[in-house]
Design a protein around this motif. Structure first.
Motif, PDB file in Angstrom:
ATOM      1  N   PHE A 103       0.817  -1.206   0.000  1.00 13.34           N
ATOM      2  CA  PHE A 103       0.000   0.000   0.000  1.00 13.34           C
ATOM      3  C   PHE A 103       0.857   1.264   0.000  1.00 13.34           C
ATOM      4  N   GLY A 104       0.561   2.165  -0.907  1.00 13.73           N
ATOM      5  CA  GLY A 104       1.280   3.429  -0.946  1.00 13.73           C
ATOM      6  C   GLY A 104       2.647   3.339  -1.583  1.00 13.73           C
ATOM      7  N   SER A 105       2.988   2.172  -2.140  1.00 10.16           N
ATOM      8  CA  SER A 105       4.306   2.034  -2.751  1.00 10.16           C
ATOM      9  C   SER A 105       4.441   2.958  -3.959  1.00 10.16           C
ATOM     10  N   PRO A 106       5.503   3.748  -4.016  1.00 12.68           N
ATOM     11  CA  PRO A 106       5.648   4.673  -5.147  1.00 12.68           C
ATOM     12  C   PRO A 106       5.908   3.958  -6.470  1.00 12.68           C
ATOM     13  N   ASP A 107       6.324   2.657  -6.414  1.00 22.87           N
ATOM     14  CA  ASP A 107       6.615   1.945  -7.658  1.00 22.87           C
ATOM     15  C   ASP A 107       5.399   1.227  -8.217  1.00 22.87           C
ATOM     16  N   ALA A 108       4.271   1.281  -7.514  1.00 26.41           N
ATOM     17  CA  ALA A 108       3.097   0.547  -7.987  1.00 26.41           C
ATOM     18  C   ALA A 108       2.665   1.098  -9.344  1.00 26.41           C
ATOM     19  N   PRO A 109       2.202   0.207 -10.234  1.00 28.97           N
ATOM     20  CA  PRO A 109       1.793   0.676 -11.564  1.00 28.97           C
ATOM     21  C   PRO A 109       0.771   1.802 -11.490  1.00 28.97           C
ATOM     22  N   ALA A 110      -0.117   1.725 -10.482  1.00 31.20           N
ATOM     23  CA  ALA A 110      -1.145   2.752 -10.375  1.00 31.20           C
ATOM     24  C   ALA A 110      -0.539   4.129 -10.135  1.00 31.20           C
ATOM     25  N   GLN A 111       0.696   4.151  -9.603  1.00 31.33           N
ATOM     26  CA  GLN A 111       1.327   5.450  -9.314  1.00 31.33           C
ATOM     27  C   GLN A 111       2.234   5.919 -10.442  1.00 31.33           C
ATOM     28  N   THR A 112       2.593   5.012 -11.340  1.00 35.09           N
ATOM     29  CA  THR A 112       3.666   5.370 -12.268  1.00 35.09           C
ATOM     30  C   THR A 112       3.202   5.553 -13.701  1.00 35.09           C
ATOM     31  N   HIS A 113       1.985   5.117 -14.037  1.00 38.37           N
ATOM     32  CA  HIS A 113       1.612   5.150 -15.456  1.00 38.37           C
ATOM     33  C   HIS A 113       0.789   6.386 -15.806  1.00 38.37           C
ATOM     34  N   VAL A 114      -0.462   6.405 -15.387  1.00 40.15           N
ATOM     35  CA  VAL A 114      -1.352   7.495 -15.772  1.00 40.15           C
ATOM     36  C   VAL A 114      -1.302   8.628 -14.749  1.00 40.15           C
ATOM     37  N   ALA A 115      -1.183   8.247 -13.475  1.00 39.01           N
ATOM     38  CA  ALA A 115      -1.307   9.227 -12.400  1.00 39.01           C
ATOM     39  C   ALA A 115      -0.311  10.392 -12.477  1.00 39.01           C
ATOM     40  N   PRO A 116       0.972  10.173 -12.844  1.00 39.33           N
ATOM     41  CA  PRO A 116       1.908  11.306 -12.806  1.00 39.33           C
ATOM     42  C   PRO A 116       1.440  12.510 -13.611  1.00 39.33           C
ATOM     43  N   ARG A 117       0.809  12.246 -14.768  1.00 38.03           N
ATOM     44  CA  ARG A 117       0.374  13.388 -15.546  1.00 38.03           C
ATOM     45  C   ARG A 117      -0.688  14.187 -14.795  1.00 38.03           C
ATOM     46  N   TYR A 118      -1.618  13.465 -14.157  1.00 42.20           N
ATOM     47  CA  TYR A 118      -2.646  14.160 -13.388  1.00 42.20           C
ATOM     48  C   TYR A 118      -1.982  15.049 -12.342  1.00 42.20           C
ATOM     49  N   LEU A 119      -0.977  14.483 -11.642  1.00 42.86           N
ATOM     50  CA  LEU A 119      -0.381  15.217 -10.528  1.00 42.86           C
ATOM     51  C   LEU A 119       0.452  16.385 -11.019  1.00 42.86           C
ATOM     52  N   GLN A 120       1.191  16.163 -12.128  1.00 41.84           N
ATOM     53  CA  GLN A 120       2.138  17.193 -12.536  1.00 41.84           C
ATOM     54  C   GLN A 120       1.534  18.229 -13.478  1.00 41.84           C
ATOM     55  N   GLN A 121       0.622  17.787 -14.356  1.00 40.36           N
ATOM     56  CA  GLN A 121       0.164  18.703 -15.388  1.00 40.36           C
ATOM     57  C   GLN A 121      -1.174  19.370 -15.077  1.00 40.36           C
ATOM     58  N   SER A 122      -1.955  18.757 -14.177  1.00 41.19           N
ATOM     59  CA  SER A 122      -3.322  19.272 -14.041  1.00 41.19           C
ATOM     60  C   SER A 122      -3.316  20.726 -13.585  1.00 41.19           C
ATOM     61  N   GLY A 123      -2.298  21.129 -12.837  1.00 39.30           N
ATOM     62  CA  GLY A 123      -2.218  22.525 -12.420  1.00 39.30           C
ATOM     63  C   GLY A 123      -2.171  23.460 -13.609  1.00 39.30           C
ATOM     64  N   ASP A 124      -1.388  23.085 -14.631  1.00 39.67           N
ATOM     65  CA  ASP A 124      -1.286  23.937 -15.815  1.00 39.67           C
ATOM     66  C   ASP A 124      -2.474  23.762 -16.748  1.00 39.67           C
ATOM     67  N   GLU A 125      -2.950  22.498 -16.866  1.00 43.24           N
ATOM     68  CA  GLU A 125      -3.986  22.227 -17.867  1.00 43.24           C
ATOM     69  C   GLU A 125      -5.367  22.643 -17.401  1.00 43.24           C
ATOM     70  N   VAL A 135      -9.565  15.273 -12.077  1.00 42.74           N
ATOM     71  CA  VAL A 135      -9.736  13.979 -12.740  1.00 42.74           C
ATOM     72  C   VAL A 135     -11.228  13.692 -12.937  1.00 42.74           C
ATOM     73  N   LEU A 136     -12.010  13.868 -11.873  1.00 44.44           N
ATOM     74  CA  LEU A 136     -13.424  13.491 -11.960  1.00 44.44           C
ATOM     75  C   LEU A 136     -14.203  14.422 -12.869  1.00 44.44           C
ATOM     76  N   ALA A 137     -13.891  15.711 -12.816  1.00 44.92           N
ATOM     77  CA  ALA A 137     -14.739  16.663 -13.520  1.00 44.92           C
ATOM     78  C   ALA A 137     -14.228  17.004 -14.904  1.00 44.92           C
ATOM     79  N   SER A 138     -12.960  16.699 -15.201  1.00 50.59           N
ATOM     80  CA  SER A 138     -12.501  17.025 -16.541  1.00 50.59           C
ATOM     81  C   SER A 138     -11.876  15.838 -17.270  1.00 50.59           C
ATOM     82  N   TYR A 139     -10.778  15.281 -16.724  1.00 50.17           N
ATOM     83  CA  TYR A 139     -10.129  14.180 -17.447  1.00 50.17           C
ATOM     84  C   TYR A 139     -11.097  13.022 -17.667  1.00 50.17           C
ATOM     85  N   ARG A 140     -11.838  12.681 -16.616  1.00 45.44           N
ATOM     86  CA  ARG A 140     -12.783  11.582 -16.745  1.00 45.44           C
ATOM     87  C   ARG A 140     -14.221  12.084 -16.530  1.00 45.44           C
ATOM     88  N   ALA A 141     -14.491  13.255 -17.108  1.00 42.80           N
ATOM     89  CA  ALA A 141     -15.794  13.875 -16.882  1.00 42.80           C
ATOM     90  C   ALA A 141     -16.930  13.002 -17.416  1.00 42.80           C
TER      91      ALA A 141
END
Lengths: 322, 496
Positions: A103-125, A135-141
């Motif tokens: 749980f909470g492992s930074p190497d888990a696939p759930a943390q390394t594939h799609v999620a980084p873009r949400y965390l890093q880019q959503s502020g700008d996008e 994520v809920l209201a725009s990326y996966r609206a």
């Protein structure tokens, strides 16, 4: 926390009285909500606390008030096959978790594939601090639109099943009947103090969803809980005068349509469905406008559907008592 | 607007449903629903044509590229299922008026059409999406709407049937969700194409095995594959006639699509250790379903319930095709998916007319119906012949491709069993012929006096559906080529 959850679940199965098991369901809901808080999923906790611990046990209580509180005895012999199936399912679930990343492992696939873009880019996008809302209201609206339609469908289903005949398609309560229950004076006074704050808090959660935990779903259920509390203490006819059932039913559809039409607006502006950047000259501003609009739609639809469901159940009980 | 085409078949009914709820008059709601579903059909036709010309179409919802956003990804398979579901959805609705007005009380009619549109939108959404979680969301929409529709059946047993379906369906949906959760845990993505790329690396893990197992069991509950079919006969029998036509023609088809999509595109089971046992399981369960379903249908006193069991059997044929694991097998399965929707659409639509006029569909009530309702009975019979697989009907094409696919794998026993299954079908269709045409009329008091043909709207749709059985028995290009292309596309990734 998990131990408490398991203990409650076992007690739920063991207990025979329906009233007791409903109370345990409510306890289970509250425990889950607290559990979600410790897992940093405050958004989910909000909803679970209002729906899991509040509204759904209430609906169960209303049902029991109609059908009676005793469970029909079940035949112990017929339990062998279900027990076997449950065991196999449980075993499969455990097998499934064996290779699970910790749980909470930074190497888990759930943390390394799609999620980084949400965390890093959503502020700008998208330009809002709450990534969950992004994520809920725009990326996966579109999923969220689907969820709103699921809730809308639930409202339609309840009305289809419970609508009494001859009242134009809505579970309308009768004209105010004389109260035959003693008024709960203390509760009424306390609730009069509480309910305004509940409704105010709902609005806070609604419009603060971009910055902190919250959003339309949470606001909708909190708002509906406030109204339902009012209905419980002052009687169905009183609350029906405050918000008439036909209005709520229309609002449920309107909420879903606000969401959908926001998407259609971006279609008309030449972008893809729900691409809010088409809503303003500056894409980030467009995202803001879009998210506020759809969250409003979600809030209206969710609150309206939950109140509709409450009206339908309580209306059944009310007609029965007369 | 052309670039928005992949979205339109789903979006129209999805937003049409809440809009329909605002209409207070049932007649207006019906007209509006018909318009929406016909437009959705037009979009689905254009979409299939576009898919033939341009290959796979991708549509990024919200303008966010996959895997960050949700993608609609339409290949021939999606387009075929979309066309089928929207066509049956529109046809059933166009013919629905008389039957709905007879069976649904007035204050529920508007909501009935709202629920119908929601169910249609849900099924179309499942068939269009390229995102595993989005699929689950639309599955929920269609399932909830279906439970509500079934519960509107005339007698109170409909409530029990809907409740059974709700419990089984919810277990199925939860299993699918658990499976999707597991694959997300393994890969960090929900997009199907992306999953397909990332799963082989972790395909041997126990989590992947558990994920696939959960998804297959969940989908098979929805598909009503033997022995998970127990909800189906009750739901089909007790639901309003129109709902039965719609569900029989679409719901199990979409479930089969999901099974195929997850097995071949997402998990690519041919690669994994699962391949062999799974094929055996599907073929064996399929054969058992064919015989169990058909045998019950033979002895069932109510034709509607008998045909519901026959659906269990027909699902068996489709699953046998999947279990063969070859291009030909998949093609046969998809052709049968298409043709069976038309057959069962015809049969249940004819029964809707019978129930409308005679008040029930038991063999006892239908004595001599061939004389009082000649056109309806002729259509019923045509659908029945197609179900048996008589040459010249759509059913023959299905059986032909399935038998050929089994023969290609040199599974002669299977060929024999498929043909024997058809014989059983012939038995209960013969019973219908006997009742409708040969049985002496009962004493005049026990049959409805002067049962006449159903109203023109229902009858017209019924005749079109019945003629479609013949049309697709002679001109097989649409289902056969599309299914062939889709099957090739599904297995292209895994076959050398």
């Amino acid at each position: 926390m998990l131990c408490l959850l398991v203990a409650t679940a076992i007690a739920l199965i063991a207990v025979r009285g329906l009233l007791a098991s409903i109370m345990l369901t409510s306890v289970y809901g509250l425990l889950s909500a607290s559990f979600f808080v410790t897992m940093d999923a405050v958004d989910v906790a909000f909803t679970e606390a209002a729906v899991g611990a509040g509204v759904s046990p209430l609906l169960l209580l209303l049902t029991v008030a109609i059908v009676g509180r005793r469970e029909a005895a079940s035949n112990a012999r017929r339990l062998v096959v279900p027990l076997l199936l449950v065991t196999v399912t449980g075993a499969l679930l455990i097998i499934g978790t064996l290779d699970m990343p910790s749980f909470g492992s930074p190497d888990a696939p759930a943390q390394t594939h799609v999620a980084p873009r949400y965390l890093q880019q959503s502020g700008d996008e998208i330009g809002i601090p709450n990534v969950v809302t992004s994520v809920l209201a725009s990326y996966r609206a579109y999923d969220t639109l689907g969820e709103v339609l699921v809730i809308f469908t639930a409202g339609v289903a309840v009305l289809l099943a419970l609508a009494p005949a001859g009242q134009g398609g809505s579970a309308r309560a009768e004209p105010p009947a004389p109260e035959h229950l003693a008024p709960h004076t203390i509760l009424q006074v306390v609730s009069k103090l509480l309910i305004p704050f509940m409704l105010l808090f709902a609005f806070y959660v609604q419009f603060h969803g971009e910055y902190g935990p919250g959003g339309g779903f949470q606001a909708g259920v909190i708002f509906a809980s406030g109204i339902i509390l009012y209905g419980l203490l002052y009687g169905l006819p009183t609350v029906c005068r405050v918000i008439p059932p036909p209005v709520v039913e229309v609002l449920a559809a309107v909420g879903a349509l606000i969401y959908g039409l926001t998407g259609v607006l971006s279609l008309l502006a030449g972008k893809n469905f729900l691409d809010y950047s088409a809503l303003a000259a500056d894409p980030v501003t467009g995202q803001h406008i879009g998210i506020i609009a759809i969250e409003l739609g979600v809030g209206i639809a969710v609150a309206a559907v939950i109140i509709t469901i409450y009206y339908a159940f309580a209306g059944r009980l009310h007609t029965r008592e007369d | 607007m052309l670039s928005q085409l992949p979205l339109l078949p789903v979006l129209l009914p999805l937003l049409g449903a809440p809009a329909c709820a605002l209409l207070r008059r049932p007649l207006a709601a019906w007209v509006f629903s018909c318009a929406v579903s016909v437009l959705a059909l037009a979009a689905a036709i254009a979409l299939l044509a576009a898919t033939w010309q341009q290959g796979v179409l991708s549509y990024a919802l919200g303008g966010w590229a996959a895997p960050w956003g949700i993608e609609y990804r339409i290949d021939l398979l999606n387009a075929l299922v979309l066309l089928l579901v929207s066509a049956m959805g529109a046809a059933v609705l166009l013919g629905a008026r008389a039957s709905v007005w007879r069976e649904i009380p007035e204050h529920k009619r508007t909501l009935f059409f709202v629920a119908y549109l929601l169910c249609l939108a849900g099924l179309l959404g499942i068939a269009a999406t390229g995102d595993a979680f989005n699929l689950f969301v639309f599955l929920e929409i269609s399932s909830l709407a279906t439970y509500a529709l079934v519960a509107t059946g005339r007698d109170r047993r409909a409530l029990v049937a809907a409740y059974n379906y709700l419990v089984m369906g919810t277990i199925g949906a939860t299993f699918i969700l658990i499976g999707i959760g597991f694959v997300y845990m393994l890969t960090g993505t929900l997009n199907m194409a992306d999953l397909a790329q990332r799963l082989p690396a972790v395909g041997q893990s126990r989590t992947a095995f558990a994920a696939y197992a959960f998804i297959v069991v969940g989908v098979c509950l929805k598909l009503a594959l033997f022995p998970l079919h127990l909800w189906l006969p009750g739901a089909y029998t007790r639901a309003p006639s129109i709902v039965t036509v719609f569900l029989a023609a679409t719901a199990t088809k979409v479930a089969l699509y999901v099974l195929i999509r997850f097995s071949f595109t997402v998990f690519q089971v041919e690669y994994s250790i699962l391949a062999l046992p799974l094929e055996t399981v599907f073929v064996v369960l399929g054969v058992v379903a064919v015989f169990a379903g058909s045998l019950v249908a033979v002895f069932e006193p109510d034709l509607k319930r008998g045909l519901a069991y026959s659906s269990v059997a027909q699902v068996g044929y489709m699953v046998i095709g999947v279990g063969l694991g070859t291009v030909a097998g998949l093609q046969a399965s998809l052709i049968h998916l298409f043709n069976h929707a038309i057959m069962k659409g015809t049969l249940f639509m004819a029964l809707a007319a019978v129930v409308l006029r005679l008040g029930g569909s038991t063999y006892a009530q239908m004595q001599g119906v061939g004389r009082s309702m000649p056109i309806t009975t002729a259509c019923l019979l045509l659908g029945g012949l197609s179900l048996i697989g008589v040459p010249g009907t759509a059913g023959f094409i299905s059986k032909w491709y399935l038998v050929t696919a089994a023969a290609d794998r040199e599974q002669w026993l299977l060929v024999l069993l498929i043909l024997a299954g058809s014989l059983l079908t012939a038995v209960y269709i013969w019973r219908l012929v006997e009742t409708a045409y040969l049985a002496p009329r009962q004493s005049p008091a026990s049959i409805a006096p002067r049962a006449l043909e159903a109203p023109a709207g229902l009858l017209a749709v019924l005749v079109v559906l019945a003629l479609a059985n013949i049309y697709f028995g002679l001109d097989t290009r649409l289902p056969v080529q599309t299914a062939g292309g889709a099957a090739n596309g599904l297995l292209a990734a895994v076959l050398p």
